[in-house]
Write a protein that holds these residues in place. Sequence first.
Motif, mmCIF file in Angstrom:
data_model
loop_
_atom_site.group_PDB
_atom_site.id
_atom_site.type_symbol
_atom_site.label_atom_id
_atom_site.label_comp_id
_atom_site.label_asym_id
_atom_site.label_seq_id
_atom_site.Cartn_x
_atom_site.Cartn_y
_atom_site.Cartn_z
ATOM 1 N N VAL A 120 9.233 -5.169 -7.115
ATOM 2 C CA VAL A 120 8.077 -5.304 -6.236
ATOM 3 C C VAL A 120 7.947 -6.785 -5.909
ATOM 4 O O VAL A 120 7.373 -7.568 -6.667
ATOM 5 N N GLN A 121 8.497 -7.182 -4.783
ATOM 6 C CA GLN A 121 8.561 -8.596 -4.402
ATOM 7 C C GLN A 121 8.989 -8.692 -2.944
ATOM 8 O O GLN A 121 9.769 -7.880 -2.452
ATOM 9 N N PRO A 136 2.620 -11.898 -0.488
ATOM 10 C CA PRO A 136 2.481 -11.089 -1.702
ATOM 11 C C PRO A 136 2.618 -9.602 -1.372
ATOM 12 O O PRO A 136 2.292 -9.166 -0.263
ATOM 13 N N VAL A 137 3.086 -8.849 -2.330
ATOM 14 C CA VAL A 137 3.150 -7.397 -2.175
ATOM 15 C C VAL A 137 1.903 -6.813 -2.836
ATOM 16 O O VAL A 137 1.618 -7.085 -4.005
ATOM 17 N N LEU A 138 1.174 -6.004 -2.095
ATOM 18 C CA LEU A 138 -0.128 -5.502 -2.531
ATOM 19 C C LEU A 138 -0.134 -3.979 -2.581
ATOM 20 O O LEU A 138 0.493 -3.317 -1.736
ATOM 21 N N GLY A 139 -0.850 -3.444 -3.560
ATOM 22 C CA GLY A 139 -1.164 -2.025 -3.566
ATOM 23 C C GLY A 139 0.014 -1.098 -3.758
ATOM 24 O O GLY A 139 0.075 -0.047 -3.115
ATOM 25 N N ALA A 191 0.127 -8.107 -6.477
ATOM 26 C CA ALA A 191 -1.259 -7.969 -6.933
ATOM 27 C C ALA A 191 -1.759 -6.558 -6.656
ATOM 28 O O ALA A 191 -1.241 -5.842 -5.799
ATOM 29 N N ASN A 192 -2.793 -6.193 -7.417
ATOM 30 C CA ASN A 192 -3.501 -4.924 -7.216
ATOM 31 C C ASN A 192 -2.534 -3.744 -7.148
ATOM 32 O O ASN A 192 -2.557 -2.934 -6.220
ATOM 33 N N SER A 193 -1.692 -3.652 -8.164
ATOM 34 C CA SER A 193 -0.683 -2.601 -8.230
ATOM 35 C C SER A 193 -0.754 -1.929 -9.592
ATOM 36 O O SER A 193 -1.471 -2.377 -10.494
ATOM 37 N N TRP A 194 0.009 -0.849 -9.772
ATOM 38 C CA TRP A 194 -0.147 -0.079 -11.003
ATOM 39 C C TRP A 194 1.118 0.697 -11.344
ATOM 40 O O TRP A 194 1.971 0.955 -10.508
ATOM 41 N N TYR A 248 0.831 -1.212 0.000
ATOM 42 C CA TYR A 248 0.000 0.000 0.000
ATOM 43 C C TYR A 248 0.864 1.260 0.000
ATOM 44 O O TYR A 248 0.763 2.118 0.869
ATOM 45 N N LEU A 249 1.716 1.341 -1.014
ATOM 46 C CA LEU A 249 2.665 2.450 -1.115
ATOM 47 C C LEU A 249 2.637 3.033 -2.524
ATOM 48 O O LEU A 249 2.736 2.301 -3.508
#
Length: 720
Positions: free
Chosen positions: A202-203, A357-360, A402-405, A142-143
């Motif tokens: 991102v991991q 998992p790394v999220l957001g 997941a859920n990243s951009w 969430y960053l």
Amino acid sequence: MPRSTRYALAALVVAVPVAVFAISATPTAAAPLTLDLSAANRRAPITGLYDWRRAGYRGGAALPGSNDINPSATCQITTAELASQYSVRPGDGVDDTAGLQAAIDAIRTGCSPSAGYTRLSLITLPAGVLNVSQEIHVDADYLVIRGTGADPATGTRIVYRPDANTRYDALTPDGSDWDEDGMVHGQGKGGWLWPGRGLFRVQSRGVHSSYASDYASAPANRKDIFEGTVNVHWKAGVALRGKPGDTAYAARTGDTVVHLASNASMTNLTAGALVNIRAANSTNFYAQQQALPTEWPLQNLHMRQQIFTISAVDSANRTITVDKPLEYDVPVNSTSDGSAAIDGTVYQSKAAPLVDPVLGVGFESLYITQDMPGLDRADATHNYGNLDPAAQMHGIVFKWAANSWVRGIRAEMTGSHPIVTEEAKNLQIVDNHLDGSWNKGKGGNGYFRGSRVWDSLYASNVSRNLRHFTFQWSASGNVVIGNDFDSDLNLHGGWERNNLFELNTVTVPYAHRSGNCTAHCGEEGGGGPDDSNWYPIWWGAGKKAVKWSGSSGPRNVFFNNAMSKQLGSDTAPYTAYYPDRTRVYQFGWNGRTFQHLDIGGTPIADWAHNEQRDYTGGHGVDATRTDPGPSLFLISVGGSTPAPTTTGPPPPTTTAPPPSTPPPTTPPPSTPPPAGGLTAAFAQTNTWSSGYGAEYVLTNRGVPRSRAGSSSSTCPPARG
């Protein structure tokens, strides 16, 4: 930030018969249109097609805005705080790696545990040049990492110069590529790092207890081999058992319940968690791909897989329920479907939870480049080789995420892929400009690549001077819409399926071909550069693709794209490719099930020299359906709205048969071609194809070369 995004498109709907015609040698794009990607603007499922409504960030949610940032000053690191607390100051010539990593680590420990999708932390990067020498690990959930603009002259400019501990010190014997098998320490192999190092990764950095001593003793350039292995399937994954009444399979296509082994640990399998359902390769699966017989070793890997969310757990009966139907059968192991063992080994299918998992995580409004002293950017343009194999660093890597951009960044001259995935779900990659790579040759470098990526959205990106836009290795449910590419849309192999390509402008110059190469070259699959060219579409044929991943899978859909290829010379006009903008082209599909592309019933062995043949009318491309609207994904595009339902017309009564001999290499005709399929005329014109670096041919990543095609139960291939 607005939900809309923009893209360049020559026309929305061009109702023309499938034909070949010349267009100008320098096509120009019209003014960009606005795309509303919101969930409210997504079409209801179309009968007979995949449901793409859940593609992108959080299954269709709007990308975060200012209201989604945690208001706590502790969780917002400003440019001033970066300078005062972390010594990150632009333009001072000092290495900023440690400071940036420390800022991320502070968010990870102090903010991420209590954060969420509507309570995101924020690191704001300053304008000016920041210097980075090592991979930055972004494992704070969430960053948002946000620059002050993607213009390198006025915004945030990150210059990556990989140091000696980051550059690969193990190259293949010919010096052409990173040698994952030669990069070892203790139990670990370089292949565990796949897809390789980058600027941002991102991991998770978690280290499994089995590797703690190896990690502690590893030198600086080997420690990252062991990071994240807590997630790897041979540590976290559990074996499966047969379902009642169908004991060879733990689940079938369309099922949502997966049957686990009776002694399976349920520790990491909880409702709401992410799990990868991995079906072991089998000889029957290779036969389904029309890949047998083959001269290449078969591989004990998992080319049928997908990340799901667990919706329910039955600990007593050892089953889990996933949130959407399976798209493939899941045999209990590689022989339970009646297959012979591959290389004498029985390989288990797995339910592999993503433990950490790394999220957001989001990247926004910044510029990245990899500085390569001594190399000239002009020498890398349309050069499909590796100019510095030891510096094959990616831009942004998403792995077990997941859920990243990624939104509004500019990447110029990365070491390899500017954006790459390996086991990622619900990403949104929008409004980015990606231009160039120092390495685009052997080993598969310089792509805009989605590998093992699911339910993700790639929209309104501009890509220049890269090798391919690629989906591979079971990528599924993704939407590629409104992008502007000068390279091919590449279905690289490994059972990628159910992906939608629409409203893209794909303008492929004559110079885009594997033969354009000065050093460390390779064509698609491992040989030297061939005499073919890359067309706007590339498809992985089973007999050839089996040596690194297997055939492209079913129902990859192309609709309403503006695709063209320059034929014959750098000054020749462009020729339209699949120009019927109302027709739905489903590759690898016969209307009911997977069908390999074939010539008169014989599967093609390679896409090279077969790109212009007619595969409609029962030869692997189902083109029996049309749609009245501009998009299969969106309700409204630039004011155009499709009809509420779509039905396919009856199959054509006649179809031009594909030629029985290889097409001649003559220029396209100037007179209108006959109708039918991709047209007999197009099937008889130039025969260019694709190429690619020695793609994963010599080894099953993490397995010694002497045993390529096999694996052990204690140390299986890292990318299976």
